[in-house]
Design an enzyme around this catalytic site. Structure first.
Site, PDB file in Angstrom:
ATOM      1  N   GLU A 110       0.841  -1.212   0.000  1.00  0.00           N
ATOM      2  CA  GLU A 110       0.000   0.000   0.000  1.00  0.00           C
ATOM      3  C   GLU A 110       0.863   1.244   0.000  1.00  0.00           C
ATOM      4  O   GLU A 110       2.010   1.212   0.442  1.00  0.00           O
ATOM      5  CB  GLU A 110      -0.847   0.034   1.284  1.00  0.00           C
ATOM      6  N   LYS A 112       1.921   4.702   1.608  1.00  0.00           N
ATOM      7  CA  LYS A 112       1.890   5.269   2.956  1.00  0.00           C
ATOM      8  C   LYS A 112       1.487   6.729   2.819  1.00  0.00           C
ATOM      9  O   LYS A 112       2.273   7.561   2.357  1.00  0.00           O
ATOM     10  CB  LYS A 112       3.256   5.141   3.636  1.00  0.00           C
ATOM     11  N   ASP A 114       0.617  10.437   3.804  1.00  0.00           N
ATOM     12  CA  ASP A 114       1.254  11.301   4.802  1.00  0.00           C
ATOM     13  C   ASP A 114       0.260  12.365   5.273  1.00  0.00           C
ATOM     14  O   ASP A 114       0.304  13.516   4.854  1.00  0.00           O
ATOM     15  CB  ASP A 114       2.498  11.956   4.175  1.00  0.00           C
ATOM     16  N   TYR A 221      -7.552   2.310   5.335  1.00  0.00           N
ATOM     17  CA  TYR A 221      -6.635   1.209   5.034  1.00  0.00           C
ATOM     18  C   TYR A 221      -6.559   0.115   6.098  1.00  0.00           C
ATOM     19  O   TYR A 221      -5.676  -0.723   6.040  1.00  0.00           O
ATOM     20  CB  TYR A 221      -5.232   1.749   4.769  1.00  0.00           C
ATOM     21  N   LYS A 308      10.172   3.942   3.913  1.00  0.00           N
ATOM     22  CA  LYS A 308      10.015   5.374   3.624  1.00  0.00           C
ATOM     23  C   LYS A 308      10.886   5.775   2.434  1.00  0.00           C
ATOM     24  O   LYS A 308      12.036   5.353   2.322  1.00  0.00           O
ATOM     25  CB  LYS A 308      10.414   6.195   4.849  1.00  0.00           C
ATOM     26  N   CYS A 403      25.306  41.026  15.240  1.00  0.00           N
ATOM     27  CA  CYS A 403      23.969  41.049  14.670  1.00  0.00           C
ATOM     28  C   CYS A 403      23.954  41.824  13.352  1.00  0.00           C
ATOM     29  O   CYS A 403      24.415  42.969  13.310  1.00  0.00           O
ATOM     30  CB  CYS A 403      22.994  41.683  15.666  1.00  0.00           C
ATOM     31  N   CYS A 406      21.563  45.127  14.015  1.00  0.00           N
ATOM     32  CA  CYS A 406      21.869  46.227  14.937  1.00  0.00           C
ATOM     33  C   CYS A 406      23.332  46.270  15.359  1.00  0.00           C
ATOM     34  O   CYS A 406      23.750  47.166  16.083  1.00  0.00           O
ATOM     35  CB  CYS A 406      20.970  46.165  16.168  1.00  0.00           C
ATOM     36  N   CYS A 421      20.899  37.598  19.415  1.00  0.00           N
ATOM     37  CA  CYS A 421      21.237  39.008  19.543  1.00  0.00           C
ATOM     38  C   CYS A 421      20.624  39.467  20.871  1.00  0.00           C
ATOM     39  O   CYS A 421      19.414  39.351  21.060  1.00  0.00           O
ATOM     40  CB  CYS A 421      20.645  39.810  18.381  1.00  0.00           C
ATOM     41  N   CYS A 427      16.820  46.272  18.805  1.00  0.00           N
ATOM     42  CA  CYS A 427      17.124  45.590  17.532  1.00  0.00           C
ATOM     43  C   CYS A 427      15.821  45.512  16.721  1.00  0.00           C
ATOM     44  O   CYS A 427      14.849  44.883  17.163  1.00  0.00           O
ATOM     45  CB  CYS A 427      17.689  44.203  17.830  1.00  0.00           C
TER      46      CYS A 427
HETATM   47  S1  IVH Z   1      -1.425   0.624   8.805  1.00  0.00           S
HETATM   48  C1  IVH Z   1      -0.928  -1.313  12.956  1.00  0.00           C
HETATM   49  N1  IVH Z   1      -1.393   1.597   6.357  1.00  0.00           N
HETATM   50  O1  IVH Z   1       1.486   5.536   9.040  1.00  0.00           O
HETATM   51  C2  IVH Z   1      -0.775  -0.664  11.634  1.00  0.00           C
HETATM   52  N2  IVH Z   1      -0.730   3.037   8.138  1.00  0.00           N
HETATM   53  O2  IVH Z   1       3.382   4.474  11.625  1.00  0.00           O
HETATM   54  C3  IVH Z   1      -1.681   0.480  11.432  1.00  0.00           C
HETATM   55  N3  IVH Z   1      -0.179   5.314   7.412  1.00  0.00           N
HETATM   56  O3  IVH Z   1      -0.074   5.814  12.142  1.00  0.00           O
HETATM   57  C4  IVH Z   1      -1.308   1.383  10.361  1.00  0.00           C
HETATM   58  N4  IVH Z   1      -0.592   5.020   5.264  1.00  0.00           N
HETATM   59  O4  IVH Z   1      -1.116   7.086  10.225  1.00  0.00           O
HETATM   60  C5  IVH Z   1      -1.157   1.861   7.667  1.00  0.00           C
HETATM   61  N5  IVH Z   1      -1.486   2.328   4.156  1.00  0.00           N
HETATM   62  C6  IVH Z   1      -1.247   2.579   5.442  1.00  0.00           C
HETATM   63  C7  IVH Z   1      -0.811   3.839   5.895  1.00  0.00           C
HETATM   64  C8  IVH Z   1      -0.555   4.029   7.261  1.00  0.00           C
HETATM   65  C9  IVH Z   1      -0.201   5.889   6.196  1.00  0.00           C
HETATM   66  C10 IVH Z   1       0.236   6.012   8.655  1.00  0.00           C
HETATM   67  C11 IVH Z   1      -0.676   5.809   9.821  1.00  0.00           C
HETATM   68  C12 IVH Z   1       0.139   5.199  10.921  1.00  0.00           C
HETATM   69  C13 IVH Z   1       1.544   5.427  10.440  1.00  0.00           C
HETATM   70  C14 IVH Z   1       2.395   4.215  10.744  1.00  0.00           C
END
Ligand code: IVH
Length: 483
Positions: A110, A112, A114, A221, A308, A403, A406, A421, A427
């Protein structure tokens, strides 16, 4: 048809059109027709308060009557995921799972997302509660705000379990984030650093009518409950989509480590074309039975891991370092760069944070430097390409001693990274900064006075501290520009 039947029919129709429009992107009626139906329902509800319903489509417009959030304990704790930036750790994860299970398994891959995580509780097909992650054990009840998010169903359709939780991410799409920051800039308010902060800040607003105007989105998710339809996580998400939830269309099942890496590599570049921010990939063992066998550590599941993405990086020349003095007197070094394209924007300046960072980088003027921007507004310098230095190496960057505004000698407190400063009372940026802070929304919230006006009053000698604001005479300012 009785009034009650009319109201029920309008509600069902509006829920369906809302789902077609926001989740499926396939409206069947025009915006005008939708608005007319909504107005009709609003009028009937106003005339017949006895048929009030917390999950009516009319609840999505929000209200300015919400009070403080109450804390709610999570039925199942909201854990986070183990994180890695390294491909070899993804391999280790896969091998660990393979060894522990000792049978065939699938990995659900999946994106992730943000944003800010949310847990939604549904009972008898109705949204009853939306709670933030909080400390993982308990979070804030933000149901009124969440109801304004059009992609979150208030009422489900199809064959859903009687009671369950569904978790996901609330996001502010890039275009909404950029527009919001443009508006904030025009009002001289502090900007949101990234869409994640904007989404979580919006979710905590006291006025859900403003939340409604911010156009948040959500991807779900993770399903939890005692009566989920399938053993497969992926299959459960598909079922959730059939009940009206917005799930990611980019989720895939992998049957080998190669397929996992194909997914990772594809999205590492392709994610830049998505309408919302993502910062990695989440890999989950698909079978719930296998998940249960693998279990959890104290902090995170053994059946999942987050990979990540490296933040985007560009290489460019450092031309000079300038210094900004803030309201507290803290001095921030800023790298002035040859313009470079980075994550879709042109970068000319980057933060250097403090003297230790500059020293650690061994920066010289003219160096080719790496700039990174991990979804933040202000990019940062993360390295120097020393191989690119020719025979003529530029002057070493030395933090200033006085600074720039000033001329006072800078001081550095024991154990602190920043230089200050000390000239608090004379200033200019410190004086102006303090006044700006005083009038800002979170402090005295003085309307109609922003940094530019403060700057003009200060230059004209009309104000020198916050008390002077109260001595301003109409005669002093009535003929000034912008007044
Ligand atoms: S699963 C126990 N799936 O990433 C697992 N998390 O540190 C529950 N996040 O707090 C999370 N996309 O806010 C999961 N496809 C995804 C995600 C996802 C973003 C975030 C979520 C979670 C953090 C994981």
């Amino acid at each position: 048809m009785t009034v009650k039947e009319k109201i029920d029919r309008l509600r069902a129709e509006l829920h369906r059109h809302n789902y077609n429009y926001y989740v499926l992107n396939a409206p069947e009626i025009s915006d005008k027709e939708f608005d007319d139906l909504m107005r009709e329902l609003q009028e009937l509800e106003k005339e017949h308060p006895e048929y009030q319903d917390d999950n009516s489509p009319t609840m999505r417009v929000g209200s300015d009557l919400n009070k403080n959030f109450t804390q709610v304990a999570h039925k199942y704790p909201m854990l986070s995921l183990g994180n890695t930036y390294s491909e070899s750790e993804v391999t280790d994860f896969y091998e660990r799972v393979k060894k522990a299970l000792n049978e065939d398994f699938e990995i659900c891959c999946e994106l992730k997302y943000d944003g800010t995580s949310i847990s939604l509780t549904y009972e008898d097909g109705k949204l009853v509660r939306a709670v933030t992650r909080g400390d993982g054990e308990k979070g804030d009840n933000v149901t009124d705000n969440v109801k304004t998010i059009r992609t979150i169903p208030l009422v489900l359709h199809g064959n859903y379990p009687k009671s369950f939780e569904i978790r996901g991410e609330i996001l502010m799409p890039w275009v909404v984030f950029e527009e919001l920051n443009r508006e904030k800039e025009a009002r001289e308010e502090p900007l949101f650093a990234n869409p994640r902060n904007a989404a979580s800040g919006t979710l905590k607003l006291q006025n859900s009518a403003i939340v409604a105007s911010r156009k948040l989105d959500a991807y779900l998710y993770y399903l939890l409950g005692e009566e989920l339809p399938c053993d497969g996580h992926y299959e459960n998400l598909q079922a959730a989509a059939s009940w009206g939830f917005k799930t990611s269309e980019h989720t895939r099942k992998a049957h080998s480590l190669e397929e996992v890496f194909e997914y990772i590599n594809y999205w590492d570049t392709e994610r830049k074309n998505l309408p919302v921010a993502t910062d990695g990939i989440v890999l989950k063992v698909n079978s719930l039975k296998q998940q249960k066998n693998l279990g959890f550590t104290a902090k995170s599941p053994r059946w999942a891991i987050a990979y990540k993405f490296q933040a985007e990086r560009a290489l460019t020349r450092l031309n000079k370092v300038t210094y900004q003095v803030g309201r507290t007197g803290a001095v921030t070094p800023v790298a002035n760069l040859d313009s470079v394209q980075l994550s879709g924007t042109i970068v000319k300046r980057a933060s250097l944070h403090n003297a230790d960072i500059i020293e650690g980088l061994d920066l010289h003027i003219g160096d080719m430097v790496y700039v990174e921007k991990g979804g933040e507004i202000i990019p940062k310098i993360t390295g120097v390409d020393k191989d690119a230095r020719g025979m003529l190496i530029g002057e070493k960057v030395k933090f200033i001693t006085h600074c720039p505004e000033c001329g006072s000698k800078l001081i550095r407190f024991e154990g602190e990274a920043a230089h200050y400063c000390p000239n608090e009372t004379a200033c200019p940026p410190q004086i102006k900064g303090k006044i700006e802070h005083f009038i800002s929304r979170k402090a005295m919230n003085i309307d109609g006075l922003g940094p530019e006006t403060v700057d003009m009053f200060y230059r004209l000698g009309l104000i020198n501290d916050t008390a002077d604001l109260y001595q301003l005479k109409t005669d002093d300012i009535k003929n000034l520009e912008r007044m």
